[in-house]
Design a protein around this motif. Structure first.
Motif, PDB file in Angstrom:
ATOM      1  N   UNK A  73      29.702  39.320  38.118  1.00  0.00           N
ATOM      2  CA  UNK A  73      30.964  38.661  37.780  1.00  0.00           C
ATOM      3  C   UNK A  73      32.024  39.222  38.726  1.00  0.00           C
ATOM      4  N   UNK A  74      32.558  38.361  39.585  1.00  0.00           N
ATOM      5  CA  UNK A  74      33.490  38.805  40.619  1.00  0.00           C
ATOM      6  C   UNK A  74      34.816  38.068  40.468  1.00  0.00           C
ATOM      7  N   UNK A  75      35.863  38.803  40.190  1.00  0.00           N
ATOM      8  CA  UNK A  75      37.208  38.232  40.135  1.00  0.00           C
ATOM      9  C   UNK A  75      37.749  38.163  41.555  1.00  0.00           C
ATOM     10  N   UNK A  76      38.073  36.946  42.008  1.00  0.00           N
ATOM     11  CA  UNK A  76      38.527  36.747  43.376  1.00  0.00           C
ATOM     12  C   UNK A  76      39.472  35.547  43.403  1.00  0.00           C
ATOM     13  N   UNK A  77      40.011  35.240  44.561  1.00  0.00           N
ATOM     14  CA  UNK A  77      40.974  34.132  44.643  1.00  0.00           C
ATOM     15  C   UNK A  77      41.007  33.570  46.057  1.00  0.00           C
TER      16      UNK A  77
ATOM     17  N   UNK B  63      38.601  33.045  39.260  1.00  0.00           N
ATOM     18  CA  UNK B  63      39.935  33.142  39.839  1.00  0.00           C
ATOM     19  C   UNK B  63      40.918  33.480  38.715  1.00  0.00           C
ATOM     20  N   UNK B  64      41.483  34.696  38.701  1.00  0.00           N
ATOM     21  CA  UNK B  64      42.289  35.138  37.564  1.00  0.00           C
ATOM     22  C   UNK B  64      43.800  34.939  37.691  1.00  0.00           C
ATOM     23  N   UNK B  65      44.291  34.569  38.865  1.00  0.00           N
ATOM     24  CA  UNK B  65      45.746  34.509  39.071  1.00  0.00           C
ATOM     25  C   UNK B  65      46.408  33.360  38.317  1.00  0.00           C
ATOM     26  N   UNK B  66      47.694  33.526  38.061  1.00  0.00           N
ATOM     27  CA  UNK B  66      48.516  32.471  37.475  1.00  0.00           C
ATOM     28  C   UNK B  66      48.939  31.522  38.599  1.00  0.00           C
ATOM     29  N   UNK B  67      48.454  30.271  38.614  1.00  0.00           N
ATOM     30  CA  UNK B  67      48.777  29.359  39.716  1.00  0.00           C
ATOM     31  C   UNK B  67      50.271  29.081  39.878  1.00  0.00           C
TER      32      UNK B  67
ATOM     33  N   UNK C 100      41.758  40.152  31.435  1.00  0.00           N
ATOM     34  CA  UNK C 100      42.179  41.347  30.694  1.00  0.00           C
ATOM     35  C   UNK C 100      41.050  41.942  29.847  1.00  0.00           C
ATOM     36  N   UNK C 101      40.158  41.085  29.335  1.00  0.00           N
ATOM     37  CA  UNK C 101      39.024  41.589  28.561  1.00  0.00           C
ATOM     38  C   UNK C 101      38.162  42.507  29.426  1.00  0.00           C
ATOM     39  N   UNK C 102      37.975  42.101  30.662  1.00  0.00           N
ATOM     40  CA  UNK C 102      37.158  42.896  31.580  1.00  0.00           C
ATOM     41  C   UNK C 102      37.911  44.119  32.093  1.00  0.00           C
ATOM     42  N   UNK C 103      39.225  44.016  32.148  1.00  0.00           N
ATOM     43  CA  UNK C 103      40.008  45.091  32.737  1.00  0.00           C
ATOM     44  C   UNK C 103      40.130  44.957  34.239  1.00  0.00           C
ATOM     45  N   UNK C 104      39.916  43.752  34.752  1.00  0.00           N
ATOM     46  CA  UNK C 104      40.076  43.513  36.188  1.00  0.00           C
ATOM     47  C   UNK C 104      41.544  43.657  36.562  1.00  0.00           C
ATOM     48  N   UNK C 105      41.804  44.279  37.695  1.00  0.00           N
ATOM     49  CA  UNK C 105      43.180  44.461  38.164  1.00  0.00           C
ATOM     50  C   UNK C 105      43.388  43.962  39.591  1.00  0.00           C
ATOM     51  N   UNK C 106      42.304  43.715  40.310  1.00  0.00           N
ATOM     52  CA  UNK C 106      42.402  43.378  41.727  1.00  0.00           C
ATOM     53  C   UNK C 106      41.551  42.161  42.063  1.00  0.00           C
TER      54      UNK C 106
ATOM     55  N   UNK D 283      46.324  41.322  40.525  1.00  0.00           N
ATOM     56  CA  UNK D 283      46.244  40.024  39.861  1.00  0.00           C
ATOM     57  C   UNK D 283      47.635  39.597  39.392  1.00  0.00           C
ATOM     58  N   UNK D 284      47.997  38.341  39.649  1.00  0.00           N
ATOM     59  CA  UNK D 284      49.337  37.832  39.336  1.00  0.00           C
ATOM     60  C   UNK D 284      49.333  37.180  37.952  1.00  0.00           C
TER      61      UNK D 284
END
Length: 212
Positions: A69-73, A104-108, A142-148, A210-211
């Motif tokens: 699971x990769x948070x990216x944008x 993709x976790x950012x706020x568009x 936020x559940x995962x704690x991803x920050x970047x 992450x925005x």
């Protein structure tokens, strides 16, 4: 010990507030207080929309042994630098039962270049071989704690659920794939598939905040 931790959090909040008041940092530069999953935790499933319009969950992968699971944008230079390596990870490990699931976790509204339409364009242009999901409402990261972006979570499918085995960066050189000395994610997946202990379980994720 618990009181010391609480005092530390209070001190951090006061420092952040003072920095905001003085204009030293902006609210967009503040990451949430570190929370989310730790290695050994069981990650809950999710249902997020893919760029093809379909909803995707981890449970859809019936024969998977685990997941990357990769948070990216689209817009972060660090995320862009790692795109080809993420594609390569999926090509290497999907057939072994560990597919990439990108989110993709950012706020568009804060990053228009990360809108759903732009995500579809990016996935098509780069030929993504994996789902590229939008975290609408920003409930999952936020559940995962991803920050970047990027931020990697390796999960192993077990009888208890999807156990977190590794959290952090893809490797030790975002600037040049040819100059990587240590492939954190590959080492972790190889160890997991071999039934061995993951040698390095956490590293610092290097990327854009992450925005929210």
């Amino acid at each position: 010990m618990k009181s010391n931790k609480i005092l530390g959090i209070v001190a951090l909040l006061l420092l952040v507030g003072a920095s905001l008041a003085m204009g030293v940092i902006s609210s967009e530069e503040i990451s949430p207080l570190e929370a989310g999953y730790e290695v050994g935790d069981i990650a809950t499933d999710f249902s997020l929309k893919n760029v093809d319009g379909k909803m995707v969950s981890l449970s859809d992968y019936k024969s998977a042994k685990g997941y990357l699971v990769i948070f990216t944008c689209n817009t972060c230079p660090y995320a862009q630098a790692y795109e080809d390596r993420i594609i390569a990870l999926d090509a290497k490990y999907k057939s072994k039962g560990v597919p990439v699931v990108a989110i993709m976790p950012n706020n568009p509204s804060k990053k228009p270049g990360d809108s759903f339409d732009k995500m579809k364009e990016r996935a098509s242009d780069k030929g993504f071989s994996f789902p590229y999901l939008i975290d609408a409402g920003q409930k999952v990261y936020p559940q995962y704690g991803a920050t970047r972006t990027p931020h990697v979570f390796l999960l192993e499918k077990t009888s208890k659920g999807n156990e977190v085995k590794y959290i952090g960066a893809i490797d030790d050189n975002y600037q040049d794939a040819a100059s990587v000395d240590e492939k954190f994610v590959e080492n972790a997946v190889d160890a997991m598939l071999a039934g061995k202990e993951v040698p390095l379980k956490t590293t610092k994720a290097i990327g854009c905040g992450i925005k929210a």
